[in-house]
Design an enzyme around this catalytic site. Structure first.
Site, PDB file in Angstrom:
ATOM      1  N   GLY A 138      25.145  10.117  66.923  1.00  0.00           N
ATOM      2  CA  GLY A 138      24.334  10.968  66.039  1.00  0.00           C
ATOM      3  C   GLY A 138      23.041  10.288  65.635  1.00  0.00           C
ATOM      4  O   GLY A 138      22.507  10.504  64.545  1.00  0.00           O
ATOM      5  N   ARG A 146      21.638  15.755  71.130  1.00  0.00           N
ATOM      6  CA  ARG A 146      20.261  16.269  71.235  1.00  0.00           C
ATOM      7  C   ARG A 146      19.327  15.309  71.947  1.00  0.00           C
ATOM      8  O   ARG A 146      18.130  15.533  72.001  1.00  0.00           O
ATOM      9  CB  ARG A 146      19.703  16.529  69.830  1.00  0.00           C
ATOM     10  N   ASP A 186      28.201  14.466  74.168  1.00  0.00           N
ATOM     11  CA  ASP A 186      29.019  14.978  73.080  1.00  0.00           C
ATOM     12  C   ASP A 186      30.133  13.978  72.765  1.00  0.00           C
ATOM     13  O   ASP A 186      30.801  13.485  73.686  1.00  0.00           O
ATOM     14  CB  ASP A 186      29.630  16.306  73.581  1.00  0.00           C
ATOM     15  N   TYR A 235      33.458  20.084  55.262  1.00  0.00           N
ATOM     16  CA  TYR A 235      32.823  18.783  55.490  1.00  0.00           C
ATOM     17  C   TYR A 235      33.438  17.716  54.575  1.00  0.00           C
ATOM     18  O   TYR A 235      33.758  16.608  55.020  1.00  0.00           O
ATOM     19  CB  TYR A 235      31.321  18.945  55.217  1.00  0.00           C
TER      20      TYR A 235
HETATM   21  N1  SER Z   1      23.926  15.483  51.997  1.00  0.00           N
HETATM   22  C1  SER Z   1      25.189  15.932  52.477  1.00  0.00           C
HETATM   23  C2  SER Z   1      25.283  17.384  52.517  1.00  0.00           C
HETATM   24  O1  SER Z   1      24.631  17.995  51.704  1.00  0.00           O
HETATM   25  C3  SER Z   1      26.284  15.418  51.593  1.00  0.00           C
HETATM   26  O2  SER Z   1      26.699  14.234  52.133  1.00  0.00           O
HETATM   27  O3  SER Z   1      26.011  17.910  53.298  1.00  0.00           O
END
Ligand code: SER
Length: 340
Positions: free
Chosen positions: A10, A38, A55, A155
């Site tokens: 990344g 990318r 990937d 996330y």
């Molecule tokens: N900056 C990140 C986000 O907003 C949080 O780690 O997803």
């Protein structure tokens, strides 16, 4: 002989750009191989040895890396950020969790071949926290690594789980094997607050209102914030984020008492960010149209985090408090960047 390298996944994201620049500036420059779906921006390509466009879910590609390189340290930065992840939760799980498992396995294999641990540096996030409501958030002391880890985003769940995976791969992997493995993964993670860079824009995060406000103002554009003016979370200037990754990677193993460390520098409300931005770019129009979904996410993140463990174990301290961050880094660099 395989070439000894540092692998950055990344790497074409904003943390990756900062990390590559800092590594290039080191006297003893490491050989850097990057893997990014990318590819790499042309200017940054000059600062690295090899760019592999691919990937992290492609296990054949990762197997090929095994045979070609001796990987000493992995900076696993590839991830889908919090807002993007809410739109594609299962894809986020694949990239953020399965991708991390793939890299951890690569590290285990590498460690076996070279009979030495592979350092695995993993950026985690304040998104692992889930504060139940605004009343609690208002009275909360800076939270430690173990408090309020009830994330409300895919996330956040992914990052929290990967923190545990890292600890597992470091300390418990193949614990039932007849001959326990002497060497393996040396996983180290920092939990970042919202990051602000003068050069690059994040993509798909939920703390993005702060950098977006600044970058809009520097280009003479108005900005409409997707969170209320009173919304407060911790932030950090990008150079400190890179410094934290490099310091944690360099810390002597025996000093580390935990796998995951909070790092912090200053907390600001959206209105305070706006005020600082308008002080430097007078006349910038900043308005607020909170979007309930993204607002709820930021409201579930603590207003401040306790980074005393990082201070104690590896001498962490941020160089940029709010004044230095704006006066000595963000404003001058962003002016230069947009030539305003
Ligand atoms: N900056 C990140 C986000 O907003 C949080 O780690 O997803």
């Amino acid at each position: 002989m395989r070439k000894k390298v540092i692998l950055i996944t990344g790497a074409n994201g904003e943390v990756g750009h900062g990390l590559i620049e800092q590594m290039h500036a080191l006297e003893d420059k490491p050989n850097v191989v990057v893997l990014d779906i990318r590819g790499m921006d042309e200017e940054k390509s000059k600062l690295i040895d090899t760019c592999i466009v691919g990937d992290i879910l492609d296990t054949d590609l990762l197997d090929n890396l095994m045979s070609e390189y001796e990987i000493d340290t992995i900076y696993h930065l590839a991830a889908l950020l919090s807002t993007h992840s809410e739109f594609r939760p299962e894809a986020a799980h694949r990239v953020n969790v399965q991708g991390t498992v793939n890299l951890l396995q690569l590290a285990i294999e590498q460690a076996r071949w070279r009979a030495k641990p592979v350092k695995f540096i993993f950026p985690s996030s304040i998104a692992v926290y889930g504060v139940p409501d605004l009343e609690t958030k208002a009275i909360l002391a800076p939270v430690t690594e173990d408090q309020y880890t009830m994330p409300t985003t895919m996330y956040g769940c992914n990052k929290l789980y990967c923190e545990h995976l890292g600890r597992y791969y470091t300390s418990h992997y193949r614990q039932l094997a007849v001959t326990p493995e002497p060497h393996g993964v040396d996983f180290r993670s920092v939990r970042f607050p919202g990051l602000i860079s003068a050069i690059t824009m994040p993509s798909g995060g939920t703390s993005d209102y702060a950098p977006e406000m600044l970058h809009a103002a520097a280009q003479g554009l108005p900005y409409t914030s997707f969170v209320r003016p009173d919304t407060t979370i911790p932030f950090m200037a990008m150079p400190d984020a890179i410094k934290a990754l490099l310091m944690l990677a360099d810390a002597p193993r025996e000093k580390l008492t935990q796998a995951v460390y909070n790092v912090s520098s200053f907390s600001l409300s959206a209105a305070e960010v706006a005020e600082l931005v308008q002080k430097s770019f007078p006349g910038t129009e900043i308005t607020y149209e909170p979007s309930s979904g993204r607002q709820n996410i930021v409201d579930s993140w603590p207003a401040d985090i306790d980074d005393s463990a990082a201070r104690r174990d590896w001498n962490w301290s941020a160089e940029y408090d709010v004044n230095r961050a704006f006066n000595e880094y963000l404003i001058p660099m962003i002016r230069q960047h947009y030539q305003t």
